[in-house]
Design an enzyme around this catalytic site. Sequence first.
Site, short mmCIF file in Angstrom:
data_model
loop_
_atom_site.label_atom_id
_atom_site.label_comp_id
_atom_site.label_asym_id
_atom_site.label_seq_id
_atom_site.Cartn_x
_atom_site.Cartn_y
_atom_site.Cartn_z
N PHE A 134 -4.19 0.35 3.31
CA PHE A 134 -4.06 1.55 2.07
C PHE A 134 -4.04 0.62 1.82
CE2 PHE A 134 -1.79 3.55 -0.56
CZ PHE A 134 -2.70 5.10 -0.93
N ASP A 219 -1.21 -7.63 -0.94
CA ASP A 219 -0.59 -6.05 -1.25
C ASP A 219 0.77 -6.23 -0.49
OD1 ASP A 219 -0.01 -3.69 -1.93
OD2 ASP A 219 -2.30 -2.92 -0.96
N LYS A 248 5.44 -0.65 -6.15
CA LYS A 248 6.16 0.81 -5.73
C LYS A 248 8.26 0.62 -6.23
CE LYS A 248 4.83 2.63 -1.83
NZ LYS A 248 3.08 2.43 -1.75
#
Length: 394
Positions: A134, A219, A248
């Site tokens: 993702f 990532d 995040k």
Amino acid sequence: MNAASLIDKYVMNTYARAPITFVRGQGCQLWDDQGNQYTDFLAGIAVVNLGHAHPEVVTAVCEQAARLVHVSNLYYTEPQARVAQLLVDNSFAAKVFFCNSGAEANEGALKLARLWGKEKKNGAFTIITMERSFHGRTLGTLSATGQDKIQKGFDPLVPRFKHVPYGDLEAVKAAWDENVCAVLVEPVLGEGGVVVPPDGYLPGLRELCDSQEALLIFDEVQTGLGRTGKLFAHEHFGAAPHVMTLAKALANGLPAGAVLADAEAAKMFGPGSHATTFGAGPVIMAAAGVVLEHLINRGLVEHAQAEGFYFKTRLEELAAKHPGVITQVRGLGLLLGLALNREAGPLVARLRDMGYIVGATQDTVIRFAPPLVVSHDEIDGLVGTLDQVLGQNL
Ligand SMILES: *Cc1c(COP(=O)(O)O)cnc(C)c1O
């Protein structure tokens, strides 16, 4: 009308929201508009690492907001300087580009990889990414993402992403040709079900990319910044990337993203090649400064490692007690997953009714990503409640 009915009426219907309106948080505790209290084992999807309403974050944000909020990146600002220095001094990187989200950080990394292909690899522009990965919801990052349900309806996708099975070095080698300029991979799959790759996988990718003069991009939007019990998840595997994305947890809930790059890769961007209006504004960087201070100098990474170890041990005990239901305990540090032999949704809803906020991914996996300040007591409370819920045979 209350907030839930107003949002359902006026906000586009892109989220399956749980029927709670949160109004306040403190540490790992949350309160809703009915006065109910919850313990947060999701942290807004691995974001609020220092916990809710952390007093130093509150002070830093309020003081900075009263002084200067925004002038754009056409000028220098002080909070950005400190965060850049802390990130570079504590990672493989030589330089950082700041932005506002995980998808935007990955877009930046993809653009950098395109420039790398042009300059170093004769125009190569294929990027190898992983099945079940993702990387975000922009057109570029959803094209990189290896999940049909996220791409559905948005074709034609951005071309030349090659998806191969996660954790399989041979599959990357088999997919290789002279058009490959980069490999993009999460060191631990987050949304893909909390999957830890085999030990040699990331070092093998690094070696392969080095031998082909291609970029290895990690990532770490979800796994970075202490989440897995190391400052960056790749430190568990002894393999650094050429480029890494963060987001995040970077500013404890304020929108922030970053692309970190080694000296050679960082040279790809020059004035005019990439930009953002809001990126690394002073208020956001004031929060990020507090986050990094706690991770790097105040033992928060070590705390996450210790609590993660304790939590995983407790979950393994639970798995031994409910062998039919829990098929696997996975993850690193405080990014943990329980693979179930059934839909996770009903258990997640039941836990919520009993005062615990957890996540679900890939239909059958419960995901835990509590604030890194979580305590033994809070973990014991969750595990005890989960034990009861598992006994109810939902
Ligand atoms: C959440 C996430 C993203 C996307 O971040 P946004 O801030 O939602 O755009 C990208 N990659 C990974 C690994 C993520 O977990």
